[in-house]
Design a protein around this motif. Structure first.
Motif, PDB file in Angstrom:
ATOM      1  N   ALA A 161      13.557 -39.000  32.804  1.00 50.46           N
ATOM      2  CA  ALA A 161      12.264 -38.327  32.932  1.00 50.46           C
ATOM      3  C   ALA A 161      11.895 -37.482  31.720  1.00 50.46           C
ATOM      4  CB  ALA A 161      12.235 -37.464  34.193  1.00 50.46           C
ATOM      5  N   HIS A 162      12.897 -37.027  30.974  1.00 48.38           N
ATOM      6  CA  HIS A 162      12.631 -36.181  29.811  1.00 48.38           C
ATOM      7  C   HIS A 162      12.979 -36.892  28.493  1.00 48.38           C
ATOM      8  CE1 HIS A 162      11.845 -33.062  32.680  1.00 48.38           C
ATOM      9  NE2 HIS A 162      13.065 -33.146  33.172  1.00 48.38           N
ATOM     10  N   ASP A 163      13.004 -38.222  28.536  1.00 45.18           N
ATOM     11  CA  ASP A 163      13.364 -39.021  27.361  1.00 45.18           C
ATOM     12  C   ASP A 163      12.321 -40.132  27.204  1.00 45.18           C
ATOM     13  OD1 ASP A 163      14.451 -40.917  25.558  1.00 45.18           O
ATOM     14  OD2 ASP A 163      16.506 -40.321  26.072  1.00 45.18           O
ATOM     15  N   THR A 164      11.413 -39.966  26.257  1.00 46.14           N
ATOM     16  CA  THR A 164      10.324 -40.924  26.078  1.00 46.14           C
ATOM     17  C   THR A 164      10.824 -42.321  25.762  1.00 46.14           C
ATOM     18  OG1 THR A 164       8.853 -39.170  25.278  1.00 46.14           O
ATOM     19  CG2 THR A 164       8.247 -41.436  24.739  1.00 46.14           C
ATOM     20  N   ASP A 165      11.720 -42.436  24.786  1.00 41.76           N
ATOM     21  CA  ASP A 165      12.174 -43.750  24.335  1.00 41.76           C
ATOM     22  C   ASP A 165      12.928 -44.489  25.431  1.00 41.76           C
ATOM     23  OD1 ASP A 165      11.026 -43.294  21.869  1.00 41.76           O
ATOM     24  OD2 ASP A 165      12.895 -42.623  20.929  1.00 41.76           O
ATOM     25  N   ALA A 166      13.791 -43.777  26.152  1.00 42.79           N
ATOM     26  CA  ALA A 166      14.555 -44.417  27.223  1.00 42.79           C
ATOM     27  C   ALA A 166      13.639 -44.844  28.362  1.00 42.79           C
ATOM     28  CB  ALA A 166      15.642 -43.472  27.740  1.00 42.79           C
ATOM     29  N   LEU A 179       3.074 -56.167  39.715  1.00 43.50           N
ATOM     30  CA  LEU A 179       3.996 -55.035  39.628  1.00 43.50           C
ATOM     31  C   LEU A 179       3.325 -53.857  38.927  1.00 43.50           C
ATOM     32  CD1 LEU A 179       6.950 -53.894  39.851  1.00 43.50           C
ATOM     33  CD2 LEU A 179       7.347 -54.892  37.575  1.00 43.50           C
ATOM     34  N   LEU A 180       3.654 -52.656  39.378  1.00 40.64           N
ATOM     35  CA  LEU A 180       3.330 -51.425  38.669  1.00 40.64           C
ATOM     36  C   LEU A 180       4.645 -50.720  38.355  1.00 40.64           C
ATOM     37  CD1 LEU A 180       0.391 -49.991  40.836  1.00 40.64           C
ATOM     38  CD2 LEU A 180       0.175 -50.984  38.555  1.00 40.64           C
ATOM     39  N   ILE A 181       4.851 -50.357  37.106  1.00 44.41           N
ATOM     40  CA  ILE A 181       6.033 -49.591  36.726  1.00 44.41           C
ATOM     41  C   ILE A 181       5.713 -48.107  36.877  1.00 44.41           C
ATOM     42  CG2 ILE A 181       7.641 -49.010  34.887  1.00 44.41           C
ATOM     43  CD1 ILE A 181       7.985 -51.834  35.958  1.00 44.41           C
ATOM     44  N   LYS A 182       6.533 -47.404  37.657  1.00 42.26           N
ATOM     45  CA  LYS A 182       6.307 -45.977  37.874  1.00 42.26           C
ATOM     46  C   LYS A 182       6.974 -45.172  36.760  1.00 42.26           C
ATOM     47  CE  LYS A 182       6.123 -44.191  42.063  1.00 42.26           C
ATOM     48  NZ  LYS A 182       6.502 -43.782  43.453  1.00 42.26           N
ATOM     49  N   ILE A 183       6.156 -44.371  36.094  1.00 43.74           N
ATOM     50  CA  ILE A 183       6.613 -43.495  35.019  1.00 43.74           C
ATOM     51  C   ILE A 183       6.210 -42.069  35.371  1.00 43.74           C
ATOM     52  CG2 ILE A 183       6.359 -42.906  32.572  1.00 43.74           C
ATOM     53  CD1 ILE A 183       5.842 -45.840  31.988  1.00 43.74           C
ATOM     54  N   PRO A 184       7.121 -41.109  35.299  1.00 43.66           N
ATOM     55  CA  PRO A 184       6.770 -39.737  35.671  1.00 43.66           C
ATOM     56  C   PRO A 184       5.830 -39.085  34.675  1.00 43.66           C
ATOM     57  CG  PRO A 184       8.984 -39.802  34.776  1.00 43.66           C
ATOM     58  CD  PRO A 184       8.541 -41.225  34.912  1.00 43.66           C
ATOM     59  N   ALA A 185       4.988 -38.200  35.181  1.00 46.29           N
ATOM     60  CA  ALA A 185       3.988 -37.517  34.350  1.00 46.29           C
ATOM     61  C   ALA A 185       4.560 -36.274  33.693  1.00 46.29           C
ATOM     62  CB  ALA A 185       2.779 -37.153  35.195  1.00 46.29           C
ATOM     63  N   THR A 186       5.808 -36.356  33.257  1.00 47.89           N
ATOM     64  CA  THR A 186       6.418 -35.258  32.511  1.00 47.89           C
ATOM     65  C   THR A 186       5.876 -35.281  31.082  1.00 47.89           C
ATOM     66  OG1 THR A 186       8.240 -36.720  31.929  1.00 47.89           O
ATOM     67  CG2 THR A 186       8.538 -35.329  33.880  1.00 47.89           C
ATOM     68  N   PRO A 187       6.050 -34.199  30.327  1.00 50.01           N
ATOM     69  CA  PRO A 187       5.614 -34.241  28.921  1.00 50.01           C
ATOM     70  C   PRO A 187       6.204 -35.413  28.152  1.00 50.01           C
ATOM     71  CG  PRO A 187       6.046 -31.977  29.568  1.00 50.01           C
ATOM     72  CD  PRO A 187       6.476 -32.837  30.726  1.00 50.01           C
ATOM     73  N   ALA A 246       4.705 -26.127  37.976  1.00 51.56           N
ATOM     74  CA  ALA A 246       5.866 -26.382  37.116  1.00 51.56           C
ATOM     75  C   ALA A 246       7.129 -26.492  37.961  1.00 51.56           C
ATOM     76  CB  ALA A 246       6.004 -25.272  36.081  1.00 51.56           C
ATOM     77  N   LEU A 247       7.251 -25.614  38.954  1.00 50.19           N
ATOM     78  CA  LEU A 247       8.408 -25.671  39.845  1.00 50.19           C
ATOM     79  C   LEU A 247       8.417 -26.975  40.636  1.00 50.19           C
ATOM     80  CD1 LEU A 247      10.849 -24.345  41.228  1.00 50.19           C
ATOM     81  CD2 LEU A 247       9.238 -23.294  42.844  1.00 50.19           C
ATOM     82  N   LEU A 248       7.260 -27.388  41.129  1.00 51.77           N
ATOM     83  CA  LEU A 248       7.183 -28.618  41.913  1.00 51.77           C
ATOM     84  C   LEU A 248       7.582 -29.831  41.080  1.00 51.77           C
ATOM     85  CD1 LEU A 248       3.914 -27.992  43.957  1.00 51.77           C
ATOM     86  CD2 LEU A 248       6.273 -27.919  44.789  1.00 51.77           C
ATOM     87  N   GLU A 249       7.165 -29.860  39.824  1.00 55.91           N
ATOM     88  CA  GLU A 249       7.568 -30.966  38.956  1.00 55.91           C
ATOM     89  C   GLU A 249       9.077 -30.965  38.752  1.00 55.91           C
ATOM     90  OE1 GLU A 249       7.200 -31.676  34.293  1.00 55.91           O
ATOM     91  OE2 GLU A 249       5.271 -32.035  35.303  1.00 55.91           O
ATOM     92  N   GLU A 250       9.633 -29.797  38.487  1.00 55.37           N
ATOM     93  CA  GLU A 250      11.080 -29.687  38.291  1.00 55.37           C
ATOM     94  C   GLU A 250      11.831 -30.145  39.541  1.00 55.37           C
ATOM     95  OE1 GLU A 250      14.440 -26.170  37.598  1.00 55.37           O
ATOM     96  OE2 GLU A 250      12.307 -25.736  37.316  1.00 55.37           O
ATOM     97  N   GLN A 251      11.350 -29.702  40.703  1.00 54.93           N
ATOM     98  CA  GLN A 251      11.996 -30.090  41.959  1.00 54.93           C
ATOM     99  C   GLN A 251      11.840 -31.581  42.228  1.00 54.93           C
ATOM    100  OE1 GLN A 251      10.028 -27.479  44.762  1.00 54.93           O
ATOM    101  NE2 GLN A 251      11.577 -25.883  44.542  1.00 54.93           N
ATOM    102  N   GLY A 252      10.659 -32.129  41.916  1.00 52.74           N
ATOM    103  CA  GLY A 252      10.418 -33.545  42.148  1.00 52.74           C
ATOM    104  C   GLY A 252      11.328 -34.419  41.315  1.00 52.74           C
ATOM    105  N   VAL A 253      11.427 -34.107  40.023  1.00 59.47           N
ATOM    106  CA  VAL A 253      12.334 -34.862  39.151  1.00 59.47           C
ATOM    107  C   VAL A 253      13.768 -34.711  39.647  1.00 59.47           C
ATOM    108  CG1 VAL A 253      13.310 -35.000  36.831  1.00 59.47           C
ATOM    109  CG2 VAL A 253      10.842 -34.725  37.130  1.00 59.47           C
ATOM    110  N   GLY A 254      14.147 -33.491  40.005  1.00 66.06           N
ATOM    111  CA  GLY A 254      15.506 -33.245  40.468  1.00 66.06           C
ATOM    112  C   GLY A 254      15.835 -33.990  41.748  1.00 66.06           C
ATOM    113  N   ALA A 255      14.878 -34.057  42.673  1.00 71.09           N
ATOM    114  CA  ALA A 255      15.114 -34.757  43.938  1.00 71.09           C
ATOM    115  C   ALA A 255      15.326 -36.249  43.709  1.00 71.09           C
ATOM    116  CB  ALA A 255      13.941 -34.525  44.887  1.00 71.09           C
TER     117      ALA A 255
END
Length: 375
Positions: free
Chosen positions: A116-121, A138-146, A340-349
């Motif tokens: 989620a925090h690695d653009t290239d990967a 198909l749709l590839i799901k990509i997180p809306a992180t920076p 910001a907390l919700l994004e952090e929690q979402g990625v973490g979950a």
């Protein structure tokens, strides 16, 4: 009289099912939903696959046994199982995809949440999944992180359709829309047919209320308690207002003239977490044409049973919705801090669910390797 699900469809909301499992595929559950429940798409995420595979009984035993005999890693096994299920679902959805000119009949598959925090990967994973599943719906799901935003643009530019996930804030939605338009502009410059590209922006709803309500209860004043359960819908409705601004822009109009498809808003996290709230709250409150609502099975059942659907419960609410967010700010609830907390929690979950799935599959592979030659 048409039932609530039919009414929802007639009011322009595409109903997608937020669930997939081998049992649902082989037992006819997905076919039934497509035939009888107005379902025209499917979404998945790491938590759904963890539930399906780790808790799926014997449905995956044959595949796991064969994978164990081949000596594959847990990561290879998980990707083999998930892409096989997604491919099968895509084939079942293909008639809907054809009937709707590719707008619905879609199935989503998420990149490894650990990226989620690695653009290239993330981009490398998107390419791999797109190639492996090899289905146009198909749709590839990509997180809306920076880090996810530039990967979204690059994937679209390369001809990969994208479901942007984990959007919690209005500003982040605007950044997602910009990433999509940037990808389309690059695709157009490279001579791609823009009409073949689709994207949805998955905006999370109920988790906003979960966190904001907790803070409101800590404040405890009558003014605070009066705002309970109102932040989720207000936030989503204002995101749709931002969406309308995007589609009115000259930038989008130029791309649309070149054949591009609009990036539709998809409401997700639409099951109510607070049992005191109506279990159809985030469906009846987000009816607006041209959107998608992806429903977990229990919410789909609830809407079918007792949903009350009215036309367009979004447009016309913007002033009231802005008032809700303003009132929260006046009470000292920091919107930017919450999202910001919700994004952090979402990625973490999702990372936790994926790691748990890998551990479960590794244990199964180890056990089955020990029974090699017994079948």
């Amino acid at each position: 009289m048409a039932g609530p699900l039919r009414q929802l469809s007639e009011h322009g909301v595409s109903i997608w099912l937020d669930h997939l499992s081998r049992e649902r595929l082989t037992g006819g559950g997905l076919e039934t939903a497509l035939r009888d429940r107005e379902v025209v798409g499917v979404t998945t995420n790491p938590s759904i696959f963890h539930q399906a595979i780790a808790g799926g009984g014997s449905a995956y035993d044959t595949d796991l046994h064969d994978l164990a005999l081949r000596g594959v890693t847990a990561e290879e096994a998980v990707r083999a199982l998930t892409t096989a299920d997604v491919r099968s679902a895509a084939d079942l959805l293909r008639p809907v995809y054809q009937r709707t000119d590719g707008h619905d009949g879609r199935i989503s598959l998420e990149v490894d949440p650990r990226f989620a925090h690695d653009t290239d990967a993330t981009l490398a994973e998107a390419r791999h999944l797109w190639w492996t599943v090899d289905r146009p719906n198909l749709l590839i799901k990509i997180p809306a992180t920076p880090a996810g935003l530039p990967a979204i643009s690059a994937a679209i530019a390369e001809g990969i359709s994208v479901n942007v996930t984990l959007i919690f804030s209005i500003d982040r939605y605007r950044a997602v829309a910009d990433a999509y338009l940037t990808g389309l502009e690059r695709a157009l410059a490279d001579g791609r047919d823009l009409s073949t590209l689709e994207s949805v922006a998955s905006f999370f709803v109920s988790r906003m209320d979960t966190e904001v309500d907790r803070r409101l209860e800590e404040v405890g004043t009558p003014q605070a308690l009066d705002l309970l359960g109102r932040a989720g819908l207000a936030n989503a409705r204002l995101a749709y207002q931002a969406h309308e601004e995007v589609v009115r822009s000259q930038r989008w109009q130029a791309l649309q003239a070149a054949g591009a498809n609009v990036q539709r808003m998809l409401w997700t996290s639409t099951s109510t977490k607070n049992p005191a709230y109506p279990d159809t709250l985030y469906v009846s409150g987000l009816v607006v044409p041209g959107t998608i609502n992806t429903l977990p099975p229990q919410t789909l059942d609830a809407v079918a049973d007792h949903g009350e659907i009215q036309p367009d419960t979004v447009r016309g609410t913007y002033e009231q919705s802005a008032g809700v967010l303003s009132a929260l700010s006046e009470l000292g609830i920091d919107y930017d801090e919450v999202v910001a907390l919700l994004e952090e929690q979402g990625v973490g979950a999702f990372e936790k669910a994926w790691s748990s799935l890998l551990d479960s599959v590794e244990a199964s592979l180890t056990r089955l390797r020990g029974t090699r030659g017994t079948r």
